[in-house]
Design a protein around this motif. Structure first.
Motif, PDB file in Angstrom:
ATOM      1  N   ASP A 182       0.834  -1.200   0.000  1.00  0.00           N
ATOM      2  CA  ASP A 182       0.000   0.000   0.000  1.00  0.00           C
ATOM      3  C   ASP A 182       0.870   1.251   0.000  1.00  0.00           C
ATOM      4  OD1 ASP A 182      -2.138  -1.718   0.137  1.00  0.00           O
ATOM      5  OD2 ASP A 182      -2.833  -1.069   2.124  1.00  0.00           O
ATOM      6  N   GLU A 183       1.986   1.210   0.738  1.00  0.00           N
ATOM      7  CA  GLU A 183       2.885   2.368   0.812  1.00  0.00           C
ATOM      8  C   GLU A 183       3.441   2.721  -0.567  1.00  0.00           C
ATOM      9  OE1 GLU A 183       7.211   3.682   2.698  1.00  0.00           O
ATOM     10  OE2 GLU A 183       6.515   1.610   2.863  1.00  0.00           O
ATOM     11  N   THR A 184       3.822   1.697  -1.333  1.00  0.00           N
ATOM     12  CA  THR A 184       4.361   1.944  -2.675  1.00  0.00           C
ATOM     13  C   THR A 184       3.310   2.601  -3.561  1.00  0.00           C
ATOM     14  OG1 THR A 184       5.958   0.133  -2.534  1.00  0.00           O
ATOM     15  CG2 THR A 184       5.270   0.817  -4.737  1.00  0.00           C
ATOM     16  N   ILE A 185       2.096   2.107  -3.506  1.00  0.00           N
ATOM     17  CA  ILE A 185       1.018   2.682  -4.320  1.00  0.00           C
ATOM     18  C   ILE A 185       0.775   4.137  -3.921  1.00  0.00           C
ATOM     19  CG2 ILE A 185      -1.430   2.493  -4.913  1.00  0.00           C
ATOM     20  CD1 ILE A 185      -1.094  -0.585  -4.429  1.00  0.00           C
ATOM     21  N   GLU A 186       0.794   4.412  -2.618  1.00  0.00           N
ATOM     22  CA  GLU A 186       0.654   5.796  -2.148  1.00  0.00           C
ATOM     23  C   GLU A 186       1.786   6.670  -2.691  1.00  0.00           C
ATOM     24  OE1 GLU A 186      -1.355   7.714  -0.144  1.00  0.00           O
ATOM     25  OE2 GLU A 186      -2.908   6.180  -0.062  1.00  0.00           O
ATOM     26  N   GLN A 187       3.007   6.166  -2.637  1.00  0.00           N
ATOM     27  CA  GLN A 187       4.162   6.937  -3.125  1.00  0.00           C
ATOM     28  C   GLN A 187       3.993   7.313  -4.592  1.00  0.00           C
ATOM     29  OE1 GLN A 187       6.994   8.082  -1.733  1.00  0.00           O
ATOM     30  NE2 GLN A 187       7.083   7.105   0.263  1.00  0.00           N
ATOM     31  N   TYR A 188       3.466   6.399  -5.374  1.00  0.00           N
ATOM     32  CA  TYR A 188       3.321   6.646  -6.802  1.00  0.00           C
ATOM     33  C   TYR A 188       2.156   7.568  -7.146  1.00  0.00           C
ATOM     34  CZ  TYR A 188       6.619   2.794  -7.672  1.00  0.00           C
ATOM     35  OH  TYR A 188       7.724   1.980  -7.713  1.00  0.00           O
ATOM     36  N   LEU A 189       0.990   7.280  -6.570  1.00  0.00           N
ATOM     37  CA  LEU A 189      -0.241   7.922  -7.045  1.00  0.00           C
ATOM     38  C   LEU A 189      -0.630   9.189  -6.288  1.00  0.00           C
ATOM     39  CD1 LEU A 189      -2.605   4.901  -7.801  1.00  0.00           C
ATOM     40  CD2 LEU A 189      -0.859   5.955  -9.242  1.00  0.00           C
ATOM     41  N   ARG A 190      -0.331   9.261  -5.002  1.00  0.00           N
ATOM     42  CA  ARG A 190      -0.800  10.406  -4.220  1.00  0.00           C
ATOM     43  C   ARG A 190      -0.361  11.747  -4.813  1.00  0.00           C
ATOM     44  NH1 ARG A 190      -5.129  10.518  -1.433  1.00  0.00           N
ATOM     45  NH2 ARG A 190      -4.534   8.497  -0.493  1.00  0.00           N
ATOM     46  N   PRO A 191       0.898  11.884  -5.298  1.00  0.00           N
ATOM     47  CA  PRO A 191       1.285  13.180  -5.875  1.00  0.00           C
ATOM     48  C   PRO A 191       0.462  13.581  -7.097  1.00  0.00           C
ATOM     49  CG  PRO A 191       3.222  11.872  -5.373  1.00  0.00           C
ATOM     50  CD  PRO A 191       2.052  10.959  -5.225  1.00  0.00           C
ATOM     51  N   LEU A 192      -0.111  12.618  -7.792  1.00  0.00           N
ATOM     52  CA  LEU A 192      -0.865  12.915  -9.008  1.00  0.00           C
ATOM     53  C   LEU A 192      -2.237  13.499  -8.728  1.00  0.00           C
ATOM     54  CD1 LEU A 192       0.012   9.675 -11.027  1.00  0.00           C
ATOM     55  CD2 LEU A 192       1.124  11.919 -11.174  1.00  0.00           C
ATOM     56  N   VAL A 193      -2.694  13.398  -7.475  1.00  0.00           N
ATOM     57  CA  VAL A 193      -4.009  13.942  -7.123  1.00  0.00           C
ATOM     58  C   VAL A 193      -3.880  15.006  -6.032  1.00  0.00           C
ATOM     59  CG1 VAL A 193      -5.228  11.847  -7.813  1.00  0.00           C
ATOM     60  CG2 VAL A 193      -4.445  12.062  -5.449  1.00  0.00           C
ATOM     61  N   ARG A 194      -2.689  15.576  -5.912  1.00  0.00           N
ATOM     62  CA  ARG A 194      -2.461  16.588  -4.876  1.00  0.00           C
ATOM     63  C   ARG A 194      -3.423  17.757  -5.037  1.00  0.00           C
ATOM     64  NH1 ARG A 194       3.195  18.050  -5.451  1.00  0.00           N
ATOM     65  NH2 ARG A 194       3.514  16.006  -4.506  1.00  0.00           N
ATOM     66  N   ASP A 195      -3.676  18.141  -6.273  1.00  0.00           N
ATOM     67  CA  ASP A 195      -4.675  19.170  -6.568  1.00  0.00           C
ATOM     68  C   ASP A 195      -5.105  19.001  -8.017  1.00  0.00           C
ATOM     69  OD1 ASP A 195      -2.693  20.527  -8.209  1.00  0.00           O
ATOM     70  OD2 ASP A 195      -1.882  21.381  -6.360  1.00  0.00           O
ATOM     71  N   GLU A 196      -6.108  19.764  -8.420  1.00  0.00           N
ATOM     72  CA  GLU A 196      -6.675  19.618  -9.771  1.00  0.00           C
ATOM     73  C   GLU A 196      -5.649  19.943 -10.843  1.00  0.00           C
ATOM     74  OE1 GLU A 196     -10.266  21.804 -10.209  1.00  0.00           O
ATOM     75  OE2 GLU A 196     -11.348  20.677  -8.665  1.00  0.00           O
ATOM     76  N   ARG A 197      -4.823  20.928 -10.584  1.00  0.00           N
ATOM     77  CA  ARG A 197      -3.832  21.311 -11.587  1.00  0.00           C
ATOM     78  C   ARG A 197      -2.830  20.187 -11.821  1.00  0.00           C
ATOM     79  NH1 ARG A 197       0.828  25.796 -10.797  1.00  0.00           N
ATOM     80  NH2 ARG A 197       2.169  24.963 -12.415  1.00  0.00           N
TER      81      ARG A 197
END
Length: 291
Positions: A182-197
């Motif tokens: 789960d940590e790896t998936i968070e590392q990869y994807l979370r930055p991509l949804v930080r904000d709409e831009r």
């Protein structure tokens, strides 16, 4: 036994934006370039396992990870290759051992073709090659993104990590998707949804996939004499092993082509011990060769 992952996160200002990167080790610089949906964290096993012989740097591409870019910044793969030059200039790094995976492999090809004098050695793994950009198996994801579903899909994969590991999502990219934490998936994807831009910048990155980026530089790629290692997983639905042969046949500097039987696109994570051995041997052979 795994070495300790103690890479330090840095950023550096370039004309393309504030570029984030992980760094570990000392010595000649090895630059690692990830592909779509990921970031420099992909290379954590290489940074920890090879830091005894290299200053290992894993960059976050434009529209990925912790890299920050200005409004309207071009995020195409060719622009990412230009960013790598700016990045090296900003850090006052002359020559590198360049390693690429997935779309990062295509970006590495573009960089090496345009700046062969900066490439001490090149290693290419499963990734965009010739006119196979984007690969057929990735087109449904691109169509979803173009139809406006990107934020919802990324959100679903973060809310239920099993979605990320499923056959309908990133499961086919791994030999053992059930072992992706789960940590790896968070590392990869979370930055991509930080904000709409940020999500919109990533959508633009996806929308820019076009084989013209690699086709344009092919004459220079076919003249590239940088010592090249090609390592390919054979069980990849995105990038068939035939592309490893294409690269070895068309890059005159190719020293070795080898395959990981049953390996898939993200084998640098899953088969990191064997891959690190190949990288170490390649770099040391180049280092010891007569000038």
């Amino acid at each position: 036994m795994q070495a300790t992952f103690s890479a330090i996160q840095h950023t550096v200002e370039t004309p393309s934006g504030r570029i984030a990167y992980l760094e570990q080790g000392n010595g000649p610089v090895a630059l690692f370039v990830h592909g779509v949906l990921l970031n420099g964290y992909l290379w954590r096993h290489q940074l920890s396992g090879l830091s005894d012989i290299r200053r290992c740097i894993a960059v976050d591409l434009l529209a990925h990870g912790n890299t920050e870019i200005p409004d309207g910044q071009d995020v195409s793969v060719t622009s990412n290759a230009h960013m790598l030059r700016e990045f090296l200039d900003a850090l006052k790094i002359d020559r590198i051992d360049l390693v690429g995976n997935d779309s990062g492999s295509g970006i590495a090809q573009i960089f090496a073709a345009l700046h062969p004098e900066r490439v001490r050695s090149l290693t290419l793994t499963n990734g965009d090659t010739h006119d196979n950009w984007p690969p057929e198996a990735f087109k449904p994801f691109l169509e979803m993104a173009a139809a406006g579903g990107l934020a919802g899909t990324l959100g679903a994969m973060l809310a239920d990590k099993g979605v990320y590991r499923s056959e309908q999502a990133l499961g086919p990219a791994y030999e053992h998707p059930e072992q992706v934490s789960d940590e790896t998936i968070e590392q990869y994807l979370r930055p991509l949804v930080r904000d709409e831009r940020r999500t919109e910048d990533f959508r633009r990155f996806l929308a820019g996939f076009d084989p013209q980026h690699t086709l344009t530089i092919e004459p220079k790629l076919k003249a590239l004499k940088s010592p090249t290692l090609i390592v390919w997983g054979t069980d990849d639905i995105y990038f068939d092993v035939k592309w490893a042969y294409w690269l070895s046949d068309n890059i005159p500097g190719t020293r070795r082509r080898m395959e990981f039987e049953g390996g898939r696109i993200f084998f640098p994570e899953e088969r990191w011990q064997a891959f690190n051995t190949e990288l170490r041997n390649h770099w040391l052979a180049v280092q010891s060769a007569p000038a």
